[in-house]
Scaffold this active site. Structure first.
Site, short mmCIF file in Angstrom:
data_model
loop_
_atom_site.label_atom_id
_atom_site.label_comp_id
_atom_site.label_asym_id
_atom_site.label_seq_id
_atom_site.Cartn_x
_atom_site.Cartn_y
_atom_site.Cartn_z
N ASP A 45 0.82 -1.21 0.00
CA ASP A 45 0.00 0.00 0.00
C ASP A 45 0.86 1.26 0.00
OD1 ASP A 45 -2.30 -1.45 -0.06
OD2 ASP A 45 -2.81 -1.18 2.04
N GLY A 46 2.02 1.20 0.66
CA GLY A 46 2.90 2.36 0.69
C GLY A 46 3.42 2.71 -0.70
N ASN A 122 -4.99 8.59 2.02
CA ASN A 122 -5.33 7.98 3.30
C ASN A 122 -5.78 8.99 4.34
OD1 ASN A 122 -5.00 5.33 2.65
ND2 ASN A 122 -3.16 5.00 3.85
N ASP A 150 -3.01 15.30 22.02
CA ASP A 150 -1.81 15.03 21.23
C ASP A 150 -1.95 15.42 19.77
OD1 ASP A 150 -0.69 14.06 23.50
OD2 ASP A 150 -0.71 11.94 22.91
N ALA A 185 -5.62 11.14 21.97
CA ALA A 185 -5.41 11.40 23.40
C ALA A 185 -5.94 12.77 23.82
CB ALA A 185 -3.92 11.27 23.74
#
Length: 264
Positions: A45-46, A122, A150, A185
């Protein structure tokens, strides 16, 4: 028909890439890496993500197809032992085009008229490199919440199985024209509140992120990290462009999800 082949760069991928190139030229197709009608990605996929970013200026004219030489991917759906079958399909069979939405990211800066536009297949992620990130999140021009935590991830349906899933986001079928916002987070207590759940926004809704505190953060577009300074806002929405995949056989998305996450 004009084609090009992009390899992950390892030995097996390079061998398969050369084999595909030789076979297609024997069928009198034209190798053209500048203006290809079809881009064949050999790797994972990369590798297809890298190919997508190389041809973002040709999304209306170029279709992608992937051969995976590692683990089963969501974009690379042909196996190495199926290369001859794939080559015959490309050379002899009129293929079906399947279009999926991509993400538009517009970054505006303070004190200058500089505006940068990116497309993501993505996701786009915004992450603090020190301390908590504080950002206003506006949806359709109205303040929705002030985020503290975060970072944030804005994903396409195609990317919902990637970083978004790791953050607890929903898996969406890639045909849906939406984007999804997931928190990293987030801080929630008696003083600070966020929704704490992923949000799915339709095509006509724009999400605007406005940094409020003076902390360094990075913006990542798929696999590319941008070091951002003096950012005024980051605008995300479903892009006008779409990614086009060449389909020669059924692509059962939910079966692929099951094989990737549930069964061996």
């Amino acid at each position: 028909m004009k084609f090009t082949v992009k390899s992950r760069g390892d030995h097996d991928s390079n061998m398969i890439t050369q084999k595909i190139k030789n076979y297609l030229q024997e069928f009198e197709l034209t190798y053209n890496s500048e203006e290809p009608d079809v881009v064949i990605s050999v790797g994972g996929d990369g590798t297809l993500l890298e190919a997508f970013h190389e041809y973002t200026d040709r999304l209306y004219d170029t279709a992608f197809v992937g051969v995976h030489t590692g683990h089963l991917g969501f974009y690379a759906d042909w196996k190495p032992d199926e290369v001859e079958k794939l080559v015959i399909h490309i050379a002899k069979t009129p293929f079906k085009i399947v279009e999926y939405p991509v993400l538009e990211v517009v970054v505006r800066h303070h004190g200058e008229q500089k505006t940068e536009r990116f497309l993501a297949l993505n996701e786009c992620s915004v992450k603090s490199t020190e301390g908590s990130l504080v950002m206003d999140i506006e949806i359709k021009g109205d303040l929705f919440e002030t985020f503290r935590g975060d970072g944030l991830c804005i994903s396409t349906p195609s990317g919902s199985t990637a970083y978004n899933k790791a953050l607890g986001g929903a898996i969406l079928h890639p045909s849906l024209s939406t984007i999804q916002l997931a928190e990293m987070a987030s801080i929630n207590n008696r003083v600070y509140r966020t929704i704490g759940s992923p949000l799915v926004l339709p095509q006509h809704h724009t999400c605007l992120l406005k940094p409020l505190n003076d902390v360094d953060f990075q913006v990542t577009i798929d696999h590319k990290t941008l070091l951002q300074k003096e950012v005024k806002s980051i605008q995300c929405r479903v892009a006008e462009e779409k990614v086009r995949f060449a389909r020669f056989r059924p692509f059962p998305f939910w079966k692929r999800v099951k094989e990737s996450f549930i069964t061996d």
